[in-house]
Design a protein around this motif. Structure first.
Motif, PDB file in Angstrom:
ATOM      1  N   UNK A 176       0.829  -1.209   0.000  1.00 56.01           N
ATOM      2  CA  UNK A 176       0.000   0.000   0.000  1.00 56.01           C
ATOM      3  C   UNK A 176       0.864   1.260   0.000  1.00 56.01           C
ATOM      4  N   UNK A 177       2.032   1.190   0.661  1.00 53.20           N
ATOM      5  CA  UNK A 177       2.953   2.322   0.662  1.00 53.20           C
ATOM      6  C   UNK A 177       3.502   2.577  -0.742  1.00 53.20           C
ATOM      7  N   UNK A 178       3.932   1.526  -1.426  1.00 54.94           N
ATOM      8  CA  UNK A 178       4.476   1.663  -2.785  1.00 54.94           C
ATOM      9  C   UNK A 178       3.432   2.249  -3.720  1.00 54.94           C
ATOM     10  N   UNK A 179       2.191   1.757  -3.594  1.00 53.75           N
ATOM     11  CA  UNK A 179       1.108   2.241  -4.446  1.00 53.75           C
ATOM     12  C   UNK A 179       0.857   3.741  -4.191  1.00 53.75           C
ATOM     13  N   UNK A 180       0.846   4.134  -2.936  1.00 59.92           N
ATOM     14  CA  UNK A 180       0.605   5.538  -2.597  1.00 59.92           C
ATOM     15  C   UNK A 180       1.758   6.419  -3.066  1.00 59.92           C
ATOM     16  N   UNK A 181       3.000   5.954  -2.898  1.00 62.14           N
ATOM     17  CA  UNK A 181       4.152   6.765  -3.287  1.00 62.14           C
ATOM     18  C   UNK A 181       4.189   6.973  -4.793  1.00 62.14           C
ATOM     19  N   UNK A 182       3.791   5.956  -5.559  1.00 59.16           N
ATOM     20  CA  UNK A 182       3.716   6.108  -7.011  1.00 59.16           C
ATOM     21  C   UNK A 182       2.697   7.182  -7.385  1.00 59.16           C
ATOM     22  N   UNK A 183       1.572   7.205  -6.645  1.00 65.74           N
ATOM     23  CA  UNK A 183       0.542   8.209  -6.919  1.00 65.74           C
ATOM     24  C   UNK A 183       1.053   9.612  -6.595  1.00 65.74           C
ATOM     25  N   UNK A 184       1.879   9.733  -5.551  1.00 67.89           N
ATOM     26  CA  UNK A 184       2.403  11.038  -5.148  1.00 67.89           C
ATOM     27  C   UNK A 184       3.454  11.563  -6.127  1.00 67.89           C
ATOM     28  N   UNK A 185       4.400  10.689  -6.465  1.00 65.01           N
ATOM     29  CA  UNK A 185       5.587  11.150  -7.184  1.00 65.01           C
ATOM     30  C   UNK A 185       5.705  10.661  -8.618  1.00 65.01           C
ATOM     31  N   UNK A 186       4.908   9.680  -8.982  1.00 65.25           N
ATOM     32  CA  UNK A 186       5.023   9.099 -10.318  1.00 65.25           C
ATOM     33  C   UNK A 186       6.150   8.086 -10.427  1.00 65.25           C
ATOM     34  N   UNK A 187       6.791   7.773  -9.291  1.00 66.12           N
ATOM     35  CA  UNK A 187       7.889   6.819  -9.263  1.00 66.12           C
ATOM     36  C   UNK A 187       7.702   5.824  -8.122  1.00 66.12           C
ATOM     37  N   UNK A 188       8.274   4.639  -8.295  1.00 69.27           N
ATOM     38  CA  UNK A 188       8.327   3.694  -7.194  1.00 69.27           C
ATOM     39  C   UNK A 188       9.339   4.203  -6.170  1.00 69.27           C
ATOM     40  N   UNK A 189       9.178   3.877  -4.888  1.00 65.70           N
ATOM     41  CA  UNK A 189      10.101   4.363  -3.861  1.00 65.70           C
ATOM     42  C   UNK A 189      11.572   4.051  -4.146  1.00 65.70           C
ATOM     43  N   UNK A 190      11.875   2.844  -4.560  1.00 69.23           N
ATOM     44  CA  UNK A 190      13.269   2.477  -4.821  1.00 69.23           C
ATOM     45  C   UNK A 190      13.821   3.249  -6.015  1.00 69.23           C
ATOM     46  N   UNK A 191      12.995   3.456  -7.028  1.00 70.18           N
ATOM     47  CA  UNK A 191      13.425   4.239  -8.195  1.00 70.18           C
ATOM     48  C   UNK A 191      13.734   5.666  -7.780  1.00 70.18           C
ATOM     49  N   UNK A 192      12.869   6.227  -6.936  1.00 61.39           N
ATOM     50  CA  UNK A 192      13.077   7.588  -6.446  1.00 61.39           C
ATOM     51  C   UNK A 192      14.385   7.677  -5.655  1.00 61.39           C
ATOM     52  N   UNK A 193      14.624   6.694  -4.819  1.00 63.90           N
ATOM     53  CA  UNK A 193      15.850   6.676  -3.991  1.00 63.90           C
ATOM     54  C   UNK A 193      17.095   6.572  -4.859  1.00 63.90           C
ATOM     55  N   UNK A 194      17.065   5.702  -5.847  1.00 62.84           N
ATOM     56  CA  UNK A 194      18.231   5.480  -6.685  1.00 62.84           C
ATOM     57  C   UNK A 194      18.515   6.697  -7.581  1.00 62.84           C
ATOM     58  N   UNK A 195      17.444   7.300  -8.124  1.00 61.05           N
ATOM     59  CA  UNK A 195      17.657   8.445  -9.014  1.00 61.05           C
ATOM     60  C   UNK A 195      18.166   9.648  -8.228  1.00 61.05           C
ATOM     61  N   UNK A 196      17.770   9.768  -6.981  1.00 63.31           N
ATOM     62  CA  UNK A 196      18.237  10.891  -6.151  1.00 63.31           C
ATOM     63  C   UNK A 196      19.680  10.692  -5.736  1.00 63.31           C
TER      64      UNK A 196
END
Length: 345
Positions: free
Chosen positions: A325-345
């Motif tokens: 549910x966290x992954x689904x919500x984070x994708x809705x917020x940022x357009x990215x999966x949490x791990x993708x967001x972490x790695x790209x940052x």
């Protein structure tokens, strides 16, 4: 008052006439002291000269705005005769500009008050905070004579208007203190200031919840340029949205997540009913779910960027029952999966 740009093609006489004629009389006195005729300015504002002799008369807010703007330009004095030296056109706009870069209202209003002393030493403005109450005090350093009431009321209302504009929020007053005796038009003060008004007080001051001082300044230079086109609206515009509750809820959700499980718990922590909480948030253009999501997203971004905690642990800390549910919500917020967001940052 900040310099307005009057627009004579409007219909200033329309609307409810609630502004005391005493303020129009004070401006007319400034014209007389300067050796100038006031007739043309009165005509443009659609104010009959004969009503200046009727002490119980009223004018509309638009008439007051237009007449004040014309007077400021013709007298080249934004103080409209109040002070021992003129305040040239643009003086109050300069005060707002000097406060614009402040991160919070407390710093901006304190800066505005100190800088006002550079314009004139006839009055002194100070901002203090004590036991959750903010007090903006105006001290009279000399006898303001016939301009006393008009000056005190105008400067305090302008300061309040600037504060509301900077935060884009209605700031509810708890008390207004005025050192002078109640005038014949004392009933109009229910429109000039909300909350209770006390005359014959030991100081001139506005008091309000100190929580407003922590509100962020939301305006920029572009907004300032637009505002200055009709800046006198700062003293007459009734802001409806009050952002103080939004900030209190956001802070509580971030600092006390144990009280954010449901609306009843959060409302009890804030000393109100859940129904009142939802209603006031709606009036401020927000919802509890939006604020929860905003706080959760910010917390999740911080944990992803600054820690190496696994997603399951972050999901729990942010308030989700499971990782999916966290992954689904984070994708809705940022357009990215949490791990993708972490790695790209």
């Amino acid at each position: 008052m900040v310099s307005p740009s009057p627009t004579s093609d409007q219909a200033p006489a329309l609307g409810r006439a609630e502004t005391p004629i005493a303020f129009i009389q004070a401006i007319a006195t400034a014209y007389t002291q300067r050796g100038l005729r006031v007739d043309e300015a009165l005509k443009k504002a659609q104010i009959e000269p004969k009503i200046l002799k009727k002490h119980n008369a009223r004018v509309t807010a638009m008439q007051m705005e237009l007449f004040s703007g014309l007077a400021m330009q013709e007298l080249d004095d934004e103080g409209l005769g109040w002070f021992s030296r003129r305040l040239p056109w643009g003086s109050y706009g300069m005060l707002v500009r000097a406060s614009l870069t402040s991160p919070t209202l407390g710093l901006a209003l304190g800066r505005w008050s100190r800088h006002h002393g550079l314009l004139t030493d006839d009055i002194h403005l100070t901002l203090t905070e004590h036991q959750g109450v903010a007090t903006l005090q105006l001290e009279e350093a000399r006898d303001l004579g016939v301009f006393r009431e008009f000056c005190v009321v105008s400067v305090l209302r302008n300061a309040l208007g600037v504060a509301c504009w900077l935060t884009d929020s209605r700031i509810s007053l708890t008390t207004t203190h005025l050192r002078f005796a109640p005038p014949a038009h004392a009933d109009s003060y229910r429109v000039l200031f909300d909350g209770s008004t006390h005359f014959n007080a030991d100081m001139n001051a506005l008091q309000f919840d100190a929580g407003y001082l922590a509100l962020p300044v939301r305006r920029d230079e572009a907004a300032l340029k637009q505002m200055l086109q009709r800046a006198l609206l700062l003293t007459v515009r009734p802001y409806r949205r009050d952002r103080l509750l939004v900030e209190r809820v956001r802070q509580t959700l971030a600092q006390h997540p144990e009280h954010s499980r449901n609306a009843d718990d959060l409302a009890a922590w804030l000393n109100m009913s859940a129904r009142t909480l939802h209603r006031q948030l709606q009036e401020e253009g927000a919802s509890l779910q939006q604020l929860k999501d905003s706080v959760r997203e910010q917390r999740a971004r911080t944990l992803l960027l600054r820690t190496r905690k696994p997603l399951k642990q972050i999901a729990t800390e942010v308030g989700f029952s499971n990782e999916k549910s966290f992954i689904r919500a984070f994708k809705a917020w940022s357009g990215q999966a949490p791990e993708t967001f972490r790695q790209s940052a």
